[in-house]
Design a protein around this motif. Structure first.
Motif, PDB file in Angstrom:
ATOM      1  N   GLU A   1     -83.511 -32.288 -41.918  1.00  0.00           N
ATOM      2  CA  GLU A   1     -84.471 -32.712 -40.892  1.00  0.00           C
ATOM      3  C   GLU A   1     -84.025 -33.975 -40.165  1.00  0.00           C
ATOM      4  OE1 GLU A   1     -85.190 -32.210 -44.033  1.00  0.00           O
ATOM      5  OE2 GLU A   1     -86.640 -30.560 -44.164  1.00  0.00           O
ATOM      6  N   VAL A   2     -82.897 -34.563 -40.587  1.00  0.00           N
ATOM      7  CA  VAL A   2     -82.420 -35.821 -40.008  1.00  0.00           C
ATOM      8  C   VAL A   2     -81.073 -35.585 -39.318  1.00  0.00           C
ATOM      9  CG1 VAL A   2     -81.679 -38.187 -40.516  1.00  0.00           C
ATOM     10  CG2 VAL A   2     -83.606 -37.182 -41.769  1.00  0.00           C
ATOM     11  N   PRO A   3     -80.887 -36.032 -38.079  1.00  0.00           N
ATOM     12  CA  PRO A   3     -79.586 -35.881 -37.410  1.00  0.00           C
ATOM     13  C   PRO A   3     -78.457 -36.476 -38.254  1.00  0.00           C
ATOM     14  CG  PRO A   3     -81.240 -36.574 -35.829  1.00  0.00           C
ATOM     15  CD  PRO A   3     -81.892 -36.648 -37.182  1.00  0.00           C
ATOM     16  N   ASP A   4     -77.288 -35.875 -38.197  1.00  0.00           N
ATOM     17  CA  ASP A   4     -76.190 -36.207 -39.112  1.00  0.00           C
ATOM     18  C   ASP A   4     -75.630 -37.609 -38.911  1.00  0.00           C
ATOM     19  OD1 ASP A   4     -76.219 -33.827 -40.499  1.00  0.00           O
ATOM     20  OD2 ASP A   4     -74.875 -32.827 -39.083  1.00  0.00           O
ATOM     21  N   THR A   5     -75.440 -38.004 -37.655  1.00  0.00           N
ATOM     22  CA  THR A   5     -74.735 -39.266 -37.411  1.00  0.00           C
ATOM     23  C   THR A   5     -75.668 -40.339 -36.860  1.00  0.00           C
ATOM     24  OG1 THR A   5     -74.139 -38.750 -35.127  1.00  0.00           O
ATOM     25  CG2 THR A   5     -72.667 -37.922 -36.860  1.00  0.00           C
ATOM     26  N   LEU A   6     -75.262 -41.582 -37.061  1.00  0.00           N
ATOM     27  CA  LEU A   6     -76.039 -42.698 -36.533  1.00  0.00           C
ATOM     28  C   LEU A   6     -76.115 -42.619 -35.016  1.00  0.00           C
ATOM     29  CD1 LEU A   6     -77.533 -45.365 -36.827  1.00  0.00           C
ATOM     30  CD2 LEU A   6     -75.314 -46.520 -36.877  1.00  0.00           C
TER      31      LEU A   6
ATOM     32  N   ASP B   1     -79.224 -41.965 -30.145  1.00  0.00           N
ATOM     33  CA  ASP B   1     -79.468 -41.244 -28.899  1.00  0.00           C
ATOM     34  C   ASP B   1     -80.895 -40.702 -28.862  1.00  0.00           C
ATOM     35  OD1 ASP B   1     -76.904 -41.752 -28.082  1.00  0.00           O
ATOM     36  OD2 ASP B   1     -76.122 -39.752 -28.579  1.00  0.00           O
ATOM     37  N   LEU B   2     -81.340 -40.149 -29.984  1.00  0.00           N
ATOM     38  CA  LEU B   2     -82.689 -39.594 -30.037  1.00  0.00           C
ATOM     39  C   LEU B   2     -83.734 -40.702 -29.883  1.00  0.00           C
ATOM     40  CD1 LEU B   2     -84.501 -37.160 -30.354  1.00  0.00           C
ATOM     41  CD2 LEU B   2     -84.296 -37.363 -32.847  1.00  0.00           C
ATOM     42  N   ARG B   3     -83.459 -41.855 -30.459  1.00  0.00           N
ATOM     43  CA  ARG B   3     -84.393 -42.968 -30.343  1.00  0.00           C
ATOM     44  C   ARG B   3     -84.533 -43.404 -28.879  1.00  0.00           C
ATOM     45  NH1 ARG B   3     -84.415 -48.630 -33.779  1.00  0.00           N
ATOM     46  NH2 ARG B   3     -82.324 -48.843 -32.893  1.00  0.00           N
TER      47      ARG B   3
ATOM     48  N   ASN C   1     -84.967 -31.827 -24.144  1.00  0.00           N
ATOM     49  CA  ASN C   1     -83.608 -32.368 -24.180  1.00  0.00           C
ATOM     50  C   ASN C   1     -82.609 -31.484 -24.928  1.00  0.00           C
ATOM     51  OD1 ASN C   1     -83.774 -35.285 -22.976  1.00  0.00           O
ATOM     52  ND2 ASN C   1     -85.607 -35.045 -24.258  1.00  0.00           N
ATOM     53  N   GLY C   2     -83.037 -30.272 -25.280  1.00  0.00           N
ATOM     54  CA  GLY C   2     -82.123 -29.314 -25.894  1.00  0.00           C
ATOM     55  C   GLY C   2     -81.765 -29.628 -27.335  1.00  0.00           C
ATOM     56  N   TRP C   3     -82.626 -30.308 -28.048  1.00  0.00           N
ATOM     57  CA  TRP C   3     -82.384 -30.622 -29.456  1.00  0.00           C
ATOM     58  C   TRP C   3     -83.022 -29.555 -30.342  1.00  0.00           C
ATOM     59  CZ3 TRP C   3     -80.667 -35.437 -31.963  1.00  0.00           C
ATOM     60  CH2 TRP C   3     -80.028 -36.306 -31.079  1.00  0.00           C
ATOM     61  N   SER C   4     -82.490 -29.420 -31.535  1.00  0.00           N
ATOM     62  CA  SER C   4     -83.000 -28.436 -32.485  1.00  0.00           C
ATOM     63  C   SER C   4     -84.405 -28.810 -32.947  1.00  0.00           C
ATOM     64  CB  SER C   4     -82.082 -28.353 -33.705  1.00  0.00           C
ATOM     65  OG  SER C   4     -82.695 -27.585 -34.739  1.00  0.00           O
ATOM     66  N   PRO C   5     -85.314 -27.838 -33.068  1.00  0.00           N
ATOM     67  CA  PRO C   5     -86.675 -28.119 -33.546  1.00  0.00           C
ATOM     68  C   PRO C   5     -86.712 -28.584 -35.004  1.00  0.00           C
ATOM     69  CG  PRO C   5     -86.330 -25.751 -33.320  1.00  0.00           C
ATOM     70  CD  PRO C   5     -85.147 -26.418 -32.687  1.00  0.00           C
ATOM     71  N   GLN C   6     -85.596 -28.474 -35.725  1.00  0.00           N
ATOM     72  CA  GLN C   6     -85.579 -28.918 -37.126  1.00  0.00           C
ATOM     73  C   GLN C   6     -85.799 -30.428 -37.242  1.00  0.00           C
ATOM     74  OE1 GLN C   6     -81.301 -27.784 -37.394  1.00  0.00           O
ATOM     75  NE2 GLN C   6     -81.094 -29.537 -38.768  1.00  0.00           N
ATOM     76  N   TYR C   7     -85.613 -31.165 -36.116  1.00  0.00           N
ATOM     77  CA  TYR C   7     -85.754 -32.621 -36.151  1.00  0.00           C
ATOM     78  C   TYR C   7     -87.149 -33.095 -35.732  1.00  0.00           C
ATOM     79  CZ  TYR C   7     -80.650 -32.274 -36.258  1.00  0.00           C
ATOM     80  OH  TYR C   7     -79.347 -31.964 -36.594  1.00  0.00           O
ATOM     81  N   VAL C   8     -88.113 -32.175 -35.692  1.00  0.00           N
ATOM     82  CA  VAL C   8     -89.430 -32.527 -35.153  1.00  0.00           C
ATOM     83  C   VAL C   8     -90.100 -33.644 -35.952  1.00  0.00           C
ATOM     84  CG1 VAL C   8     -90.645 -30.714 -36.449  1.00  0.00           C
ATOM     85  CG2 VAL C   8     -91.621 -31.606 -34.321  1.00  0.00           C
ATOM     86  N   ASP C   9     -89.990 -33.615 -37.282  1.00  0.00           N
ATOM     87  CA  ASP C   9     -90.631 -34.654 -38.093  1.00  0.00           C
ATOM     88  C   ASP C   9     -89.966 -36.011 -37.872  1.00  0.00           C
ATOM     89  OD1 ASP C   9     -92.416 -32.843 -39.116  1.00  0.00           O
ATOM     90  OD2 ASP C   9     -91.294 -32.463 -40.952  1.00  0.00           O
TER      91      ASP C   9
ATOM     92  N   ASN D   1     -93.851 -42.572 -33.111  1.00  0.00           N
ATOM     93  CA  ASN D   1     -94.852 -43.486 -33.671  1.00  0.00           C
ATOM     94  C   ASN D   1     -94.305 -44.914 -33.746  1.00  0.00           C
ATOM     95  OD1 ASN D   1     -97.611 -43.566 -34.964  1.00  0.00           O
ATOM     96  ND2 ASN D   1     -96.413 -44.469 -36.614  1.00  0.00           N
ATOM     97  N   ASN D   2     -93.061 -45.044 -34.164  1.00  0.00           N
ATOM     98  CA  ASN D   2     -92.436 -46.370 -34.234  1.00  0.00           C
ATOM     99  C   ASN D   2     -92.409 -47.053 -32.862  1.00  0.00           C
ATOM    100  OD1 ASN D   2     -91.935 -45.973 -36.935  1.00  0.00           O
ATOM    101  ND2 ASN D   2     -89.735 -45.645 -36.703  1.00  0.00           N
ATOM    102  N   ALA D   3     -91.993 -46.280 -31.863  1.00  0.00           N
ATOM    103  CA  ALA D   3     -91.859 -46.857 -30.527  1.00  0.00           C
ATOM    104  C   ALA D   3     -93.227 -47.280 -29.960  1.00  0.00           C
ATOM    105  CB  ALA D   3     -91.178 -45.859 -29.589  1.00  0.00           C
ATOM    106  N   LEU D   4     -94.251 -46.506 -30.276  1.00  0.00           N
ATOM    107  CA  LEU D   4     -95.586 -46.835 -29.785  1.00  0.00           C
ATOM    108  C   LEU D   4     -96.128 -48.123 -30.404  1.00  0.00           C
ATOM    109  CD1 LEU D   4     -97.260 -43.294 -29.777  1.00  0.00           C
ATOM    110  CD2 LEU D   4     -96.679 -44.674 -27.784  1.00  0.00           C
TER     111      LEU D   4
END
Length: 569
Positions: free
Chosen positions: A18-23, A28-30, A62-70, A77-80
């Motif tokens: 559920e977490v992207p592989d690389t920092l 980028d997602l952040r 943005n064409g990202w996999s739905p597996q990263y939804v959580d 939430n962090n950004a808000l």
């Protein structure tokens, strides 16, 4: 910091799916999250469903996999909350870290009912974060979702949480953070399991150290607001605000106003002003006058309600009519209403605003009387009512009290029409849920209150009548209209309620209505006010009492590292 140990952990274990592989991917997602929030004008707090909805939309866009939804939901939430947390002093923040960040092979620190008691051996990153956070002034707990967290928040010792946890635990703990509108930044663990895991350490350092003194960032100190409001209702404070002629009637009214109560309404008024005026100073006496006026209206309604309902006890002592007689009590209630309007008329604001405030208060006053009137007329000519008819009475007799408390504070602060409409919708749903809860509590506690469920329009009777069939339905319809049936068949009716599981049905309706109140907050763009109103719901409905967090025992972590955390019911 022991970078070699960190590198070893990072290099030997893949991230959880559920977490992207690389920092770089996570960074980028952040950034995509920040852009998304700005484009969609999101405002904290958001509920879990809202967060997941926006996370899903963000990933799809943005064409990202739905597996990263959580993971994306956590970042949103962090950004808000980021700026709000940064504006809270270090000594009002809690750093919450999980025990699974410790070195399972080297750590010998004991664990008690609160959490891990770090011995600062330096074998893991817990040592560095704990030491430096405490030097800044943080409170630090090494535990997963410990119930003590909510205790610290409730007592006002902690106003924000910087936490580290796995995604599954974050999802379980989040409803309690959301219920309390607790500002928080969460750093997700990168690996599965409860042993030798890792985090993006720079993200955590950034969250720990970040601070802002920007006065435009909304921050409500609810403890100070409560103390300020309570101070307005001492005998001395009231006498300095309301000019009297020294009569006995005024003395009785002052005594009644000074009696302890929850004072939710003036508290909401004062907090609404504070939330909406971060950049504008409103004279304290104006806020005080409106808050006291709101309580005058409320205390007057209590006097009249106690007379109409025949209640003898209020605040643990005699009601006003029981102590002084009905005529004196009625007259005192009328005086309080007069005081309320007098206080509004004396505000140091433009005449147009005074007129608008008085119009709003008088409208709420009228609607409340209509709702109470329907109930009183029913008592003289009882008839079977549907749940919709009962809810309409609730809407009229209870919701306006919340509405006037919020609206007067918002109008004094210059709120726009959209904000006022949102507060109106929130108040309506809150009033309904509040009254349903009262009926539910009357039913669940054996005693005189159970009898009253049959003597006035109650949602319990309405739901039971709609759900019953045959002779049972016929009995309930007769009980609505015939006092003798209510008395002689009381035990049978209570047994029928139990068979119909009416408490569960009423609880579902209360929850749905409460959720509707929460949903109305989606349209508010003020984090402080939105958080306040979300927290009020949790306080009134006891959501904090349901707090049950993860089992932090060392036995679970050591003996079964793959076992997931559980949340108590």
């Amino acid at each position: 910091m022991n970078d070699s140990n960190l590198a070893l952990i990072y290099n030997t274990r893949p991230t959880q799916t559920e977490v992207p592989d690389t920092l770089k991917e996570r960074e980028d997602l952040r950034q995509l999250v920040i852009d998304y929030i700005q484009n969609n004008k999101l405002c904290a707090p958001l509920g879990l469903n809202e967060l997941k909805h926006h996370a899903t939309e963000l990933l799809k866009l943005n064409g990202w996999s739905p597996q990263y939804v959580d993971f994306a939901a956590v970042l949103i939430n962090n950004a808000l909350w980021r700026e709000t947390v940064a504006a809270i002093p270090y000594n009002k923040r809690l750093l919450l870290m999980p025990q699974c960040l410790r070195s399972a092979e080297k750590c010998r620190a004991p664990i008690d009912e609160i959490g891990l008691l770090c011995e600062h051996c330096g074998s893991c990153i817990i040592h560095d974060f704990k030491r430096q956070a405490e030097d800044l002034g943080y409170a630090v707990l090494i535990a997963e979702g410990s119930p003590i967290v909510m205790t610290l928040i409730e007592t006002g010792q902690i106003e924000a949480v910087v936490g580290v946890s796995c995604l599954s635990t974050l999802e379980k703990v989040f409803p309690y953070m959301e219920a309390g509108a607790v500002p928080g930044v969460a750093i997700p663990l990168l690996h599965d399991g409860c042993k030798n895991t890792a985090i993006d350490t720079e993200w955590l350092w950034e969250a720990v150290y970040e601070i802002s003194d920007n006065p435009s960032i909304p921050r409500l100190d609810l403890k100070k607001e409560r103390e300020r409001v309570d101070a307005w209702f001492t005998q001395e404070a009231l006498e300095s605000l309301i000019e009297t002629e020294g009569t006995q009637t005024e003395a009785i009214a002052m005594e009644w106003m000074a009696l302890d109560g929850k004072r939710w309404r003036p508290f909401l008024t004062a907090c609404t002003v504070s939330a909406l005026t971060t950049d504008t100073k409103i004279p304290v006496q104006n806020i005080q006058r409106i808050a006291v006026a709101v309580e005058c209206f409320h205390k007057a309604s209590l006097i009249h309600d106690d007379i109409e309902d025949g209640d003898e006890i209020r605040y643990g002592q005699e009601t006003l009519h029981a102590k002084y007689g009905i005529p004196v009590a009625l007259n005192t209630g009328d005086l309080l209403i007069g005081w309320g309007y007098q206080l509004l008329s004396e505000l140091d604001v433009h005449a147009d605003l005074i007129a608008a405030l008085i119009n709003s208060a008088s409208h709420a006053h009228r609607i409340m009387c209509l709702g109470q009137g329907e109930e009183l007329v029913w008592s003289k000519n009882p008839r079977c009512l549907s749940s919709d008819q009962v809810l309409d009475i609730f809407r009229k007799k209870t919701s306006p009290a919340f509405d006037v408390a919020l609206s007067l504070g918002a109008m004094l602060s210059g709120a726009n029409d959209s904000e006022l409409e949102c507060l109106h919708q929130y108040s309506e749903a809150m009033g309904l849920a509040y009254q349903i809860r009262d009926d539910l509590e009357d039913y669940l506690v054996p005693g005189e209150d159970q009898h009253r469920l049959l003597e006035r329009p109650s949602i319990i009777m309405a739901l039971a009548t709609e759900q019953a069939h045959g002779q049972s339905r016929h009995l309930l319809m007769r009980a609505w209209q015939e006092p003798d049936v209510r008395e002689t068949e009381f035990d049978v009716i209570m047994a029928l309620f139990k068979d119909l599981e009416i408490d569960k049905n009423a609880h579902v309706l209360m929850t749905q209505t409460k959720t509707r109140a929460i949903d109305t907050l989606t349209h508010l763009q003020n984090t402080a006010l939105k958080g306040l109103l979300r927290r009020v719901i949790s306080k009134i409905f006891g959501d904090f009492d349901l707090m049950g967090c993860c089992n932090d025992s060392q036995t679970r972590h050591d003996s079964d590292p793959d076992q997931g955390s559980t949340a108590a019911e």
